[in-house]
Design a protein around this motif. Structure first.
Motif, PDB file in Angstrom:
ATOM      1  N   ASP B  51       0.842  -1.211   0.000  1.00 18.24           N
ATOM      2  CA  ASP B  51       0.000   0.000   0.000  1.00 18.24           C
ATOM      3  C   ASP B  51       0.875   1.259   0.000  1.00 18.24           C
ATOM      4  N   ARG B  52       1.935   1.216   0.816  1.00 10.40           N
ATOM      5  CA  ARG B  52       2.803   2.389   0.908  1.00 10.40           C
ATOM      6  C   ARG B  52       3.586   2.588  -0.393  1.00 10.40           C
ATOM      7  N   ASP B  54       2.438   1.873  -3.284  1.00  9.65           N
ATOM      8  CA  ASP B  54       1.442   2.523  -4.156  1.00  9.65           C
ATOM      9  C   ASP B  54       1.368   4.023  -3.881  1.00  9.65           C
ATOM     10  N   ARG B  55       1.311   4.381  -2.597  1.00  8.37           N
ATOM     11  CA  ARG B  55       1.176   5.810  -2.250  1.00  8.37           C
ATOM     12  C   ARG B  55       2.413   6.595  -2.684  1.00  8.37           C
ATOM     13  N   SER B  56       3.583   6.011  -2.416  1.00  5.62           N
ATOM     14  CA  SER B  56       4.821   6.690  -2.819  1.00  5.62           C
ATOM     15  C   SER B  56       4.863   6.866  -4.332  1.00  5.62           C
ATOM     16  N   MET B  59       2.673   9.645  -5.419  1.00  2.00           N
ATOM     17  CA  MET B  59       3.238  10.964  -5.127  1.00  2.00           C
ATOM     18  C   MET B  59       4.287  11.355  -6.180  1.00  2.00           C
ATOM     19  N   ALA B 149       6.885  10.519   0.967  1.00  2.11           N
ATOM     20  CA  ALA B 149       7.087   9.478  -0.052  1.00  2.11           C
ATOM     21  C   ALA B 149       8.387   8.743   0.272  1.00  2.11           C
TER      22      ALA B 149
END
Lengths: 280, 280
Positions: B51-52, B54-56, B59, B149
């Protein structure tokens, strides 16, 4: 046309993978770089670029780059170039593989000048100001922030440029937390007021510009006043003309700032570029 | 023992160079990563790590990582591992070669846990506070700074750690310009006061901690109060105990802060690590 020469002098096909997955240049952005303009086989400002590579490497506590090795490497790129009259020569120097013998990774690439750069030189750029997030007073007391090092950790510079493009501009002028003007993601800022050229000082955590330096040398000889000093956002907006100086883009005119069209300074662009060219 | 699997599932000798010199991961630090702890063949917090990632990636405006591809890639690393019971599994995802077809570069490495990490888990670490240079109020309005990020542009994190080592410490706790506590270069900060655990919020421009998250889940079930909220430097200094949470170091005790020895909290370290381990 692309040329790749490793720091040990080996000429390699540029499409061949030569970097290991554990190279700290890729896993940690832990390295430094320079981009040099080459015209008719002659690298411009090679000394200042190599000096800056040294300074950046020292800030990252990398092994000192070997000046003779880099000079040979650059010469090999020049010798193997079969492209156009101009070339962008990029030098990369990383901490090397994490699970290696401690030898840094170094290489130089010869690249064609891209269409976007050629267009920017001719037509100028629309720039936006963006917050860079730090106050210049921190620069001298927090060397671990690597402000003023040309490191491979350029994700923020790339993200800022993408942000500019997303709002219809193509260039960024970073502003510090105290409202002072810094630099572009890959260029220096030059303001013109009458017959005075101004740029912002390296003490504010930015790079010492090699192209800006060449321009100022030539301008001083031609009777211009030059100043390297802090510049406020208000002064940026009120300047007679704005330019971005970078090795491959030379002295690029800013025609629009934060959506406002600036006065037509095409003649000035030609004058400044002629001054810059007179150095070579 | 090291294992390397490319995102397309290819298993490669980890010493073989597979990265091109023009990969934007190396030339611009333009990519994202995650490091996952694997114990007895089971990756911990794989979902939160993906998930992280994906978020990074979002960004940095990278192409969205393919969840099935990454899951297969991780599984191939697990299948090919012949090392110890524990493994650090590192996922790297870059924008790919500048002169390529736009395909990102992705790979996962399985690595042994280093001696330094094993020692830190046992004996704890001396930490120093270092300025990170930004004010958290900038985080939401300056997304181009990529605060929060997990990018490959980690040169500052590495420089801060070297700075700590140069003054006899081994860990850093970054402090924002407004005096609030942020995170470590590669870990989250956890404060203990009585039966309350506190950590700092992602809104301050830091990573959401996966190991800290697991600890807090377990602690809540065991009756602890947990808080994710801004922490001041004074509160950091006055806490009953301090820990750094990271995937490979687990819940590491801070035994010295800015040169001052903290109370012996070895029992608490064991209690918190037992809580963390109870999640698996």
């Amino acid at each position: 046309m692309r040329v790749l020469v490793m720091l040990d002098g080996t000429v390699v096909d540029p499409g061949t993978p030569v970097i290991r997955v554990d190279d700290l240049g890729i896993t940690r952005g832990d390295g430094v770089f320079e981009t040099i303009l080459v015209v008719d086989g002659k690298p411009r400002e090679l000394g200042p670029h190599l000096d800056r590579l040294d300074r950046s490497a020292a800030m990252l506590q990398l092994p000192p780059p070997s000046r003779p090795d880099w000079e040979h490497c650059v010469q090999a790129v020049l010798d193997n170039w079969r492209g156009g009259a101009e070339m962008a020569l990029k030098m990369i120097y990383t901490r090397g593989p994490e699970f290696g013998d401690g030898t840094p990774t170094g290489y130089a690439m010869g690249l064609e000048i891209g269409e976007k750069v050629l267009r920017a030189r001719q037509t100028g750029v629309a720039a936006i100001t963006l917050d860079r997030g730090y106050d210049p007073e921190i620069v001298s007391r927090a060397p671990w922030l690597l402000l003023g090092a040309k490191s491979l950790s350029y994700a923020v510079n790339m993200a800022a440029t993408r942000h500019a493009e997303s709002v219809g501009a193509s260039e960024v002028i970073f502003i510090a937390a105290d409202g002072s003007v810094l630099e572009g993601p890959t260029s220096s800022v030059v303001l013109v007021n009458g017959r005075t050229l101004r740029t912002t000082p390296p003490s504010s955590g930015i790079l010492k510009g090699t192209t800006q330096g060449a321009l100022f040398r030539a301008a001083e000889r031609a009777g211009w006043v030059t100043k390297v000093e802090p510049v406020t956002l208000a002064e940026l907006r009120e300047a007679d003309a704005l330019f971005m100086a970078s090795s491959v883009r030379k002295i690029t005119r800013v025609h629009t700032l934060d959506g406002t069209a600036l006065a037509d300074t095409t003649d000035l662009r030609e004058e400044l570029n002629a001054l810059y060219e007179s150095e070579y």
